[in-house]
Write a protein that holds these residues in place. Structure first.
Motif, mmCIF file in Angstrom:
data_model
loop_
_atom_site.group_PDB
_atom_site.id
_atom_site.type_symbol
_atom_site.label_atom_id
_atom_site.label_comp_id
_atom_site.label_asym_id
_atom_site.label_seq_id
_atom_site.Cartn_x
_atom_site.Cartn_y
_atom_site.Cartn_z
ATOM 1 N N GLN A 119 0.323 -10.826 15.033
ATOM 2 C CA GLN A 119 0.719 -11.475 13.784
ATOM 3 C C GLN A 119 -0.495 -12.176 13.181
ATOM 4 O O GLN A 119 -0.916 -13.231 13.650
ATOM 5 N N LEU A 120 -1.017 -11.590 12.134
ATOM 6 C CA LEU A 120 -2.220 -12.121 11.494
ATOM 7 C C LEU A 120 -1.975 -13.498 10.890
ATOM 8 O O LEU A 120 -2.870 -14.347 10.862
ATOM 9 N N LYS A 121 -0.764 -13.738 10.415
ATOM 10 C CA LYS A 121 -0.463 -14.991 9.737
ATOM 11 C C LYS A 121 -0.589 -16.211 10.655
ATOM 12 O O LYS A 121 -0.676 -17.342 10.178
ATOM 13 N N GLU A 125 -7.588 4.173 3.953
ATOM 14 C CA GLU A 125 -6.524 5.158 3.772
ATOM 15 C C GLU A 125 -5.186 4.690 4.312
ATOM 16 O O GLU A 125 -4.149 5.327 4.057
ATOM 17 N N VAL A 126 -5.171 3.593 5.079
ATOM 18 C CA VAL A 126 -3.906 3.003 5.534
ATOM 19 C C VAL A 126 -3.776 1.570 5.017
ATOM 20 O O VAL A 126 -2.943 0.809 5.498
ATOM 21 N N LEU A 127 -4.624 1.224 4.050
ATOM 22 C CA LEU A 127 -4.569 -0.098 3.419
ATOM 23 C C LEU A 127 -4.352 0.048 1.914
ATOM 24 O O LEU A 127 -3.241 -0.112 1.419
ATOM 25 N N VAL A 128 -5.431 0.381 1.194
ATOM 26 C CA VAL A 128 -5.342 0.516 -0.263
ATOM 27 C C VAL A 128 -4.322 1.590 -0.644
ATOM 28 O O VAL A 128 -3.485 1.398 -1.536
ATOM 29 N N VAL A 129 -4.386 2.720 0.028
ATOM 30 C CA VAL A 129 -3.478 3.827 -0.300
ATOM 31 C C VAL A 129 -2.040 3.469 0.044
ATOM 32 O O VAL A 129 -1.093 3.936 -0.608
ATOM 33 N N ARG A 130 -1.876 2.606 1.020
ATOM 34 C CA ARG A 130 -0.520 2.177 1.393
ATOM 35 C C ARG A 130 0.044 1.171 0.381
ATOM 36 O O ARG A 130 1.221 1.211 0.042
ATOM 37 N N VAL A 131 -0.825 0.271 -0.079
ATOM 38 C CA VAL A 131 -0.397 -0.714 -1.074
ATOM 39 C C VAL A 131 -0.170 -0.048 -2.431
ATOM 40 O O VAL A 131 0.771 -0.379 -3.155
ATOM 41 N N HIS A 132 -1.052 0.914 -2.751
ATOM 42 C CA HIS A 132 -0.934 1.645 -4.023
ATOM 43 C C HIS A 132 -0.563 3.097 -3.701
ATOM 44 O O HIS A 132 -1.419 3.987 -3.667
ATOM 45 N N HIS A 137 -1.740 -8.557 -4.888
ATOM 46 C CA HIS A 137 -1.078 -7.811 -3.799
ATOM 47 C C HIS A 137 -1.408 -8.415 -2.426
ATOM 48 O O HIS A 137 -1.309 -7.728 -1.411
ATOM 49 N N TRP A 138 -1.792 -9.683 -2.416
ATOM 50 C CA TRP A 138 -2.267 -10.329 -1.186
ATOM 51 C C TRP A 138 -1.293 -10.131 -0.016
ATOM 52 O O TRP A 138 -1.686 -9.688 1.065
ATOM 53 N N ASP A 139 -0.027 -10.478 -0.203
ATOM 54 C CA ASP A 139 0.948 -10.398 0.889
ATOM 55 C C ASP A 139 1.136 -8.966 1.369
ATOM 56 O O ASP A 139 1.307 -8.722 2.573
ATOM 57 N N GLU A 140 1.080 -8.017 0.437
ATOM 58 C CA GLU A 140 1.214 -6.614 0.832
ATOM 59 C C GLU A 140 0.040 -6.180 1.707
ATOM 60 O O GLU A 140 0.218 -5.440 2.683
ATOM 61 N N TYR A 141 -1.150 -6.647 1.356
ATOM 62 C CA TYR A 141 -2.322 -6.309 2.169
ATOM 63 C C TYR A 141 -2.239 -6.948 3.555
ATOM 64 O O TYR A 141 -2.598 -6.316 4.560
ATOM 65 N N ILE A 142 -1.792 -8.194 3.616
ATOM 66 C CA ILE A 142 -1.665 -8.867 4.910
ATOM 67 C C ILE A 142 -0.685 -8.106 5.804
ATOM 68 O O ILE A 142 -0.943 -7.891 6.998
ATOM 69 N N ASP A 143 0.428 -7.675 5.230
ATOM 70 C CA ASP A 143 1.401 -6.889 6.006
ATOM 71 C C ASP A 143 0.787 -5.572 6.474
ATOM 72 O O ASP A 143 1.011 -5.137 7.625
#
Length: 350
Positions: free
Chosen positions: A55-57, A170-177, A256-262
């Motif tokens: 859990q990064l948070k 490819e599992v961060l930016v592409v996942r958020v967008h 999109h901060w929270d989406e990136y953290i997830d």
């Protein structure tokens, strides 16, 4: 979460990081055995381990380290010692020509990736180091699999390769967008519902392949807080010498901060492995993030038992013959040199 991960950078890490930094000040005087142990202890507190239930948070981006006026020069000196040790180790790595090192840097915008790379690698011979920054993929890159463009830039044996961002986009930016996935020309029959899980598996297999072939993988996430990111963005707007660093897209991505953290949390849970673990580096304090990256890299190289190549008896004979030839060449010139001096001296007297 593994025992190592539990000792990582939670709110109690400030004192740990400060104590570790204090112990590192005389690192240049340590034996190889002492160096391994000292840097191992320092590195462990940042290591995610196997990533189970991560859990990064819960992690702190700014350990409570109260540095007095005498401590700050010490930190700078400690980092410089680490930089010098890294430069020395890289020289042996290059000469040995057996291993290579791949450093992967991921972070939110303005976390200090460029600064960490610049300061930690400042003493390394440019011939043995290569930095690749990955931006939005080109049309050619989109016509290949998602690992292809990074594979082209893997370090050769004896070299240190640095990825400023990587295939993890490819599992961060592409996942958020998710609309970006449509540009990758993927087959319509592909199971998109499980694509992230599949990509995690493919990345793990790829990194295991690299390690088995002598490319050691170190993965750093520079963890900056949202407040600190805002502060650094404002500096980029207000200071003319930093205007060039700012992009309007930075503000769009911040939303999109929270989406990136997830996405990062899921990434660490699935891709922090025994052979290629993730290191979470608190990035609100730049000296700490740079010191951590340097210490972890030095520790990793110290584990490789690096040594300069031992030349064969035949090669030693060639060296002796070359030395004799050079010595003979010098001895033949000395009398001629003395003769010219004597002639000049006699000319002046006449």
């Amino acid at each position: 979460m593994s025992p190592k991960a539990k000792t990582a950078i939670k709110k109690s890490v400030g004192k740990k990081a400060s104590d570790a930094s204090e112990k590192l000040k005389d690192i240049g005087k340590l034996s190889k055995k002492e160096l391994k142990e000292r840097t191992r202890k320092f590195s462990e507190q940042f290591c995610v381990g196997d990533g189970d239930n991560f859990q990064l948070k819960k992690y702190d981006t700014d350990p409570d380290v109260d540095l007095g006026p005498e401590d700050k020069p010490l930190m700078k000196q400690t980092l410089q010692v680490g930089v010098e040790m890294l430069a020395s180790m890289q020289d042996i790595l290059y000469a040995q020509d057996k291993w290579s090192l791949l450093l992967i840097f991921q972070a939110m915008d303005a976390a200090g990736k460029d600064g960490a790379i610049k300061h930690v690698m400042s003493g390394v011979n440019p011939q043995g180091c290569q930095v690749t920054s990955f931006k939005a993929p080109s049309p050619e890159e989109l016509d290949h699999d998602f690992l292809w463009r990074c594979q082209k830039h893997l370090p050769e044996r004896g070299r240190i390769g640095i990825f400023n961002r990587s295939y993890y986009e490819e599992v961060l930016v592409v996942r958020v967008h998710k609309e970006l996935l449509d540009r990758q020309h993927l087959p319509s029959t592909l199971d998109r519902k499980n694509i992230w899980k599949q990509r995690f598996e493919e990345i793990n297999n790829f990194e295991k392949y690299l390690v088995r072939n002598g490319i050691i993988v170190l993965k750093f996430f520079l963890y900056v807080s949202k407040d600190e990111q805002k502060k650094r963005f404002l500096e980029r707007v207000d200071l003319s010498e930093k205007n060039w660093k700012f992009s309007a897209s930075d503000i769009r991505e911040r939303k999109h901060w929270d989406e990136y953290i997830d996405a990062y949390e899921d990434l660490f849970n699935h891709t922090s492995t025994e052979w290629a673990p993730w290191y979470i580096i608190p990035a609100d304090t730049k000296w700490l993030s740079r010191l951590a990256v340097a210490g972890i890299t030095v520790h990793t190289l110290s584990e490789l038992n690096l040594a300069y190549p031992i030349v064969s008896d035949e090669a030693k004979q060639e060296l002796l013959m070359a030395k004799k030839e050079l010595d003979d060449e010098g001895s033949g010139r000395e009398p001629e040199k003395d003769k010219r001096k004597m002639n000049r001296k006699n000319g002046k007297k006449s």
